[in-house]
Design a protein around this motif. Structure first.
Motif, PDB file in Angstrom:
ATOM      1  N   CYS A 141       0.835  -1.206   0.000  1.00 49.72           N
ATOM      2  CA  CYS A 141       0.000   0.000   0.000  1.00 49.72           C
ATOM      3  C   CYS A 141       0.868   1.253   0.000  1.00 49.72           C
TER       4      CYS A 141
ATOM      5  N   CYS B  26      -0.432   4.338   0.142  1.00 52.67           N
ATOM      6  CA  CYS B  26      -1.251   5.488   0.539  1.00 52.67           C
ATOM      7  C   CYS B  26      -0.501   6.378   1.522  1.00 52.67           C
TER       8      CYS B  26
ATOM      9  N   CYS C 220      -0.305   5.127   5.194  1.00 52.01           N
ATOM     10  CA  CYS C 220       0.699   4.085   5.431  1.00 52.01           C
ATOM     11  C   CYS C 220       2.105   4.663   5.384  1.00 52.01           C
TER      12      CYS C 220
HETATM   13 ZN   LIG Z   1      -2.297   2.376   3.015  1.00 51.22          ZN
END
Ligand SMILES: [Zn+2]
Ligand SMILES: [Zn+2]
Length: 155
Positions: free
Chosen positions: A28, A30, A33
Motif C-alpha cells: 500500500c 497510501c 501508510c
Molecule cells: Zn495504506
C-alpha cells in the motif's frame, strides 16, 4: 513458500507465527501508510486472526485517525513499539500483518500494489503485478481459495 512463517518485534519480546499462507499480500502506497511507517509504502499480509499464533509477549492497540472515520487499530509491541499488524474497520477477525516484521520478509512478495496515486516517484513497480490508483476489487483479483476463506470468516 513454507507452511509456517514466523516473525516478531525489534526488541524480541513479541514473537508470532502464521499458521498458513496469507489470503493476499498488499503493498500500500497510501499517504496514511507512508506516514505511519515512516517509509514509502507498507507491506501487509492479510490473514485470518486465528491463523496468527502469538508465541511470546503481547501487543498494545493504538487507534489511528482515518479519513473515513472507520477504526484502524495498530498492534504494537508494548516494549519497543514495533507495529506488527493492524485491524481495519473494527474487524478483529482479519489481521493485516506487517510483512517487514517476518524473519524473512522476502517470502511474501506483494500480490497487488494499491493507492499508487500517492506512490513516491522513485519506486518503480514490477511488471506483471496488478497495480491500482486507489483500492481494488478483491472478488476479481483474489484466488478462489482465499475468497472462500474470507467467506468462512465473514459469511
Ligand atoms: Zn495504506
Ligand atoms: Zn518489542
Amino acid at each position: 513458500m513454507p507452511d509456517q512463517l514466523e516473525g516478531g518485534c525489534a526488541c524480541g519480546q513479541m514473537r508470532y507465527r502464521m499458521t498458513s499462507a496469507p489470503l493476499f499480500v498488499h503493498c500500500c502506497h497510501c499517504k496514511d501508510c507512508q506516514r505511519q511507517t515512516g517509509s514509502a509504502f507498507v507491506l501487509n499480509a492479510l490473514i485470518e486472526t486465528d491463523r496468527v499464533d502469538v508465541l511470546s509477549g503481547g501487543t498494545a492497540l493504538f487507534g489511528m485517525p482515518t479519513d473515513s472515520g472507520r477504526p484502524h487499530d495498530v498492534a504494537r509491541c508494548p516494549g519497543c513499539g514495533t507495529a506488527v499488524w493492524s485491524h481495519y474497520g473494527g474487524r478483529k477477525e482479519l489481521t493485516f500483518l506487517r510483512v517487514g516484521t517476518l524473519d524473512d520478509p522476502s517470502l511474501l512478495p506483494p500480490d497487488v500494489h494499491i493507492y499508487t496515486r500517492s506512490k513516491v516517484q522513485w519506486v518503480e513497480l514490477p511488471e506483471g503485478v496488478p497495480a491500482f490508483p486507489a483500492y481494488y476489487d478483491s472478488k476479481t483479483l483474489w484466488p478462489a481459495e482465499s475468497l472462500a476463506r474470507r467467506r468462512a470468516v465473514f459469511g
